[in-house]
Design an enzyme around this catalytic site. Structure first.
Site, mmCIF file in Angstrom:
data_model
loop_
_atom_site.group_PDB
_atom_site.id
_atom_site.type_symbol
_atom_site.label_atom_id
_atom_site.label_comp_id
_atom_site.label_asym_id
_atom_site.label_seq_id
_atom_site.Cartn_x
_atom_site.Cartn_y
_atom_site.Cartn_z
ATOM 1 N N GLY A 218 1.076 -1.061 -0.122
ATOM 2 C CA GLY A 218 0.360 -0.060 -0.075
ATOM 3 C C GLY A 218 0.955 1.319 -0.245
ATOM 4 O O GLY A 218 1.866 1.321 -0.381
ATOM 5 N N SER A 219 -0.643 2.542 0.805
ATOM 6 C CA SER A 219 1.144 3.343 0.647
ATOM 7 C C SER A 219 2.504 3.483 1.425
ATOM 8 O O SER A 219 2.765 5.035 1.142
ATOM 9 C CB SER A 219 0.358 4.374 0.662
ATOM 10 O OG SER A 219 -0.703 4.568 0.375
ATOM 11 N N THR A 220 3.159 3.149 2.031
ATOM 12 C CA THR A 220 4.016 2.506 2.215
ATOM 13 C C THR A 220 5.360 2.712 1.492
ATOM 14 O O THR A 220 5.843 3.212 1.603
ATOM 15 C CB THR A 220 4.175 1.058 3.733
ATOM 16 O OG1 THR A 220 4.068 0.707 2.868
ATOM 17 C CG2 THR A 220 3.503 1.594 4.859
ATOM 18 N N PHE A 221 4.589 1.910 0.390
ATOM 19 C CA PHE A 221 5.601 1.824 -0.781
ATOM 20 C C PHE A 221 6.083 2.957 -1.871
ATOM 21 O O PHE A 221 6.971 3.433 -2.385
ATOM 22 C CB PHE A 221 5.216 0.719 -2.306
ATOM 23 C CG PHE A 221 6.025 0.924 -3.188
ATOM 24 C CD1 PHE A 221 7.663 -0.195 -2.987
ATOM 25 C CD2 PHE A 221 5.981 1.204 -3.980
ATOM 26 C CE1 PHE A 221 8.111 -0.660 -4.033
ATOM 27 C CE2 PHE A 221 7.202 0.892 -5.508
ATOM 28 C CZ PHE A 221 8.449 -0.151 -5.157
ATOM 29 N N LYS A 222 4.977 4.555 -1.231
ATOM 30 C CA LYS A 222 5.581 5.697 -1.692
ATOM 31 C C LYS A 222 6.797 5.885 -1.080
ATOM 32 O O LYS A 222 7.564 7.046 -2.094
ATOM 33 C CB LYS A 222 3.815 6.672 -1.100
ATOM 34 C CG LYS A 222 2.844 5.995 -1.882
ATOM 35 C CD LYS A 222 2.156 7.300 -1.088
ATOM 36 C CE LYS A 222 0.371 6.997 -2.336
ATOM 37 N NZ LYS A 222 -0.685 7.615 -1.013
#
Length: 485
Positions: A218-222
């Site tokens: 999810g957004s941790t990969f941003k």
């Protein structure tokens, strides 16, 4: 001396040297492989008489051997078994089965490793009983307990890493199992217990911190997407991206939206810094397409993606596959599509950023100590590589701090401590519960710990939970345990 006698002497000498050399190779060079050979019954039976070494965390044994009244001589015992099971695993001499540290360092624990050759010789000469060596873990019992209690009955994993060294301070996986049951000497009972655990749909035998069925990050990969953008030299935190309500994936008719179903803040454009702070999907998808899938994959691999790490427990590689098209690249920009990750991997991302852009190889063992307290093996810190230059990394740190202080990661705040972090609420299909994430480090100015949490099955609330509401408080408690708060 006659010529024939001299020739015979030389031949005998050569034969002696050959015998000595082959014996040395077998006893020293090949000792480890021979000891592990499943056909080596003598090594198996000899191991029954050996008091297996202890597995030690924070100065206390969490796995040790006590005398038994059966043919196997020793019974393995585990302390706080559910809390430590992902680390210790279990050892069963009846079935010759082992997992976790019990498997990874079996030779050291059983006293059959090549580094213990001289110790074995000394034990034979002096008549001392054979004993295995003790394994000293890097894990901190206080931090492990905080992580275990914070995760509670939620399905997921917690892992904490010391950014400057790569030493693992905590590794928790839930649901778990009691290794004492699988270490029992009643083969029928053990097999029945194992079959029940193996058939459990929640997979309690998985070590979710480093493997199992991997979730999209999810957004941790941003963090990785922004890192790749900064590394390209074409973007800064203030670079602007279009800010529509919906975005159509390139080459498709499929559109995506931000979690808020609105624009990413006011205005027709949004900066990369604000997009990360507000955790917006559309700007990150746009950014990923501009940076390119190949560049993002290369950056992801600098943090450890697509690599298995020997902790010495083997980790399942987190995956950023070769990009197939711009639509898939856009999805991976915010941690969806075909990208998957372990909690270990996302902790490594935070730890690398915390360590000035240098990613350390993770490890969970400090030393192997013999029965005489001599250090037989030391496990040193080692760099995996540099992910981001220091100046650019400092910009990413500032953005992560803003996420917690003034963004969507507020539940990780700690009074008097600058916390850097990133939430993630990953989709697993239209109607399935979310995977809830948080990764971060503290203190931001002098990082002592990097933590990642993944909570599966939506934390029990389907698609109603978020990384900030459920995962962030867990990270906060682990950080507080490290910092003594």
């Amino acid at each position: 001396m006659t010529k024939e006698l001299r020739r015979l002497t030389i031949i005998m000498l050569l034969m002696f040297l050959a015998l000595f050399g082959s014996t040395s190779v077998i006893q020293v060079v090949q000792a480890d492989s021979l000891a592990q050979n499943q056909n080596n019954k003598r090594a198996m039976y000899d191991s029954f008489d050996v008091q297996r070494g202890s597995i030690i965390a924070s100065g206390s044994a969490i796995a040790y051997s006590t005398p038994s009244k059966d043919v196997y001589s020793w019974q393995r015992q585990y302390v706080d078994p559910l809390m430590w099971a992902p680390v210790t695993g279990y050892y069963n001499p009846v079935l010759q089965s082992r997992t976790g540290i019990e498997k990874a360092l079996n030779q050291q624990l059983s006293g059959t490793g090549s580094s213990q050759f001289l110790t074995r010789v000394e034990q034979i000469v002096t008549g001392q009983p054979a004993r295995g060596s003790n394994v000293m873990l890097s894990l901190d019992a206080k931090v492990q307990k905080a992580a275990y209690e914070a995760l509670g009955k939620l399905r997921g994993a917690v892992i904490a890493i010391q950014p400057k060294t790569g030493r693992i301070l905590a590794m928790v996986s839930s649901p778990g199992f009691d290794p004492n049951i699988l270490a029992a000497h009643n083969a029928n009972a053990v097999n029945a217990a194992y079959d029940k655990l193996n058939a459990d749909p929640t997979h309690p035998l998985y070590n979710r911190a480093i493997g199992g069925d991997l979730d999209p990050p999810g957004s941790t990969f941003k963090l990785v997407t922004v890192s790749a953008a900064l590394a390209s030299g074409q973007f800064t935190p203030q670079s602007k991206l279009p800010n529509p309500v919906r975005y159509t994936l390139p080459g498709t008719t499929t559109s995506i939206s931000n979690d808020t179903r609105t624009t990413c803040g006011p205005g027709k454009d949004v900066t990369i810094a604000d997009a990360l702070r507000l955790s917006c999907n559309i700007p990150m998808a746009e950014l990923a397409v501009k940076v390119g899938g190949d560049a993002i994959r290369a950056e992801a691999e600098k943090y450890g993606f697509n690599t298995s790490f020997d902790l010495p427990l083997p980790s399942t590689p987190s995956s950023y596959p070769p990009p197939t098209d711009s639509a898939q690249t856009a999805l991976t920009g915010f941690g969806q599509g075909k990208v998957t990750a372990t909690a270990l991997q996302m902790a490594m991302v935070s730890a690398g950023i915390a360590n000035g852009g240098v990613v350390m190889k993770p490890r969970m063992v400090d030393e192997v100590v013999g029965p005489d307290l001599s250090v037989q093996e030391k496990f040193d810190n080692a760099e995996y590589g540099r992910a981001l230059d220091p100046a650019l990394n400092a910009e990413l740190v500032r953005m992560m701090v803003a996420n917690v202080s003034d963004g969507v990661a507020t539940n990780a705040r700690i009074d008097g401590v600058a916390v850097a972090g990133k939430t993630g609420t990953a989709q697993n299909g239209d109607n399935n519960p979310f995977s809830l994430w948080f990764t971060g480090f503290a203190p931001a100015e002098d990082p002592q710990v990097a933590v990642a949490v993944v909570v599966e099955n939506g934390g029990g609330v389907g698609q109603s939970g978020s990384g900030n509401s459920i995962a962030a408080p867990i990270v906060k408690k682990v950080m507080e345990a490290v910092l003594g708060k």
